[in-house]
Design a protein around this motif. Sequence first.
Motif, short mmCIF file in Angstrom:
data_model
loop_
_atom_site.label_atom_id
_atom_site.label_comp_id
_atom_site.label_asym_id
_atom_site.label_seq_id
_atom_site.Cartn_x
_atom_site.Cartn_y
_atom_site.Cartn_z
N ASN A 119 0.82 -1.21 0.00
CA ASN A 119 0.00 0.00 0.00
C ASN A 119 0.85 1.26 0.00
OD1 ASN A 119 1.09 -0.12 2.49
ND2 ASN A 119 -0.83 -0.10 3.63
N ASN A 120 2.14 1.09 -0.41
CA ASN A 120 3.08 2.22 -0.45
C ASN A 120 3.40 2.82 0.90
OD1 ASN A 120 3.99 2.29 -3.02
ND2 ASN A 120 2.32 3.55 -3.78
N LYS A 121 3.10 2.09 1.98
CA LYS A 121 3.53 2.53 3.30
C LYS A 121 4.73 1.68 3.69
CE LYS A 121 -0.53 4.52 5.51
NZ LYS A 121 -1.87 3.93 5.41
N ASP A 122 5.66 2.29 4.42
CA ASP A 122 6.83 1.55 4.87
C ASP A 122 6.56 0.88 6.20
OD1 ASP A 122 8.02 2.60 2.66
OD2 ASP A 122 9.39 3.92 3.73
N PHE A 123 7.19 -0.28 6.40
CA PHE A 123 7.21 -0.87 7.74
C PHE A 123 8.63 -1.36 7.98
CE2 PHE A 123 6.00 -4.35 4.95
CZ PHE A 123 6.67 -5.46 5.44
N PHE A 124 8.94 -1.65 9.23
CA PHE A 124 10.31 -1.99 9.61
C PHE A 124 10.40 -3.41 10.14
CE2 PHE A 124 10.00 2.58 9.81
CZ PHE A 124 11.19 2.99 9.20
N VAL A 125 11.45 -4.09 9.72
CA VAL A 125 11.69 -5.45 10.21
C VAL A 125 13.10 -5.49 10.80
CG1 VAL A 125 11.83 -7.89 9.60
CG2 VAL A 125 10.27 -6.39 8.33
N PRO A 126 13.23 -5.75 12.10
CA PRO A 126 14.57 -5.87 12.68
C PRO A 126 15.31 -7.03 12.01
CG PRO A 126 12.89 -5.69 14.39
CD PRO A 126 12.17 -5.93 13.09
N PHE A 127 16.55 -6.78 11.62
CA PHE A 127 17.33 -7.82 10.94
C PHE A 127 18.02 -8.70 11.98
CE2 PHE A 127 20.76 -9.32 8.02
CZ PHE A 127 19.94 -9.85 7.05
N ILE A 128 17.18 -9.42 12.72
CA ILE A 128 17.69 -10.33 13.76
C ILE A 128 16.98 -11.66 13.59
CG2 ILE A 128 18.36 -8.59 15.47
CD1 ILE A 128 15.62 -8.89 16.75
N LYS A 129 17.60 -12.72 14.13
CA LYS A 129 17.09 -14.05 13.81
C LYS A 129 15.70 -14.35 14.36
CE LYS A 129 19.97 -16.44 17.28
NZ LYS A 129 20.67 -15.26 17.83
N GLN A 130 15.22 -13.56 15.31
CA GLN A 130 13.85 -13.76 15.78
C GLN A 130 12.84 -13.47 14.66
OE1 GLN A 130 16.35 -12.70 17.65
NE2 GLN A 130 15.74 -12.27 19.76
N PHE A 131 13.22 -12.59 13.73
CA PHE A 131 12.29 -12.17 12.69
C PHE A 131 12.63 -12.70 11.31
CE2 PHE A 131 11.91 -8.76 15.88
CZ PHE A 131 10.55 -8.86 16.14
N ILE A 132 13.92 -12.87 11.04
CA ILE A 132 14.34 -13.27 9.70
C ILE A 132 14.43 -14.79 9.63
CG2 ILE A 132 16.14 -13.03 7.92
CD1 ILE A 132 14.85 -10.33 8.64
#
Length: 86
Positions: free
Chosen positions: A52-65
Amino acid sequence: GEKDLSILDEGYYYFSDLESCEVVDEKNTVLGTVKKVEEFPAQITLRVRGKNNKDFFVPFIKQFIISVDIQKKIIKIKLIEGMLWK
């Protein structure tokens, strides 16, 4: 210029390799594209431009990636409640 290296347990990635990767969830639903790798004091964070052309953030840590496939340019993430488009 020199490339920045970021460290995840699975290996080393150049920020430029991560940028423009497609971001998918565990069901392989496309969530967006990595627009920029942000270096915050606490951690490296992926800024993802969503559908939807909005940004969101993903921490580049193993809990998320879950996985990073530089060849296919796909980053699989664990989506948590409230991560998208607060």
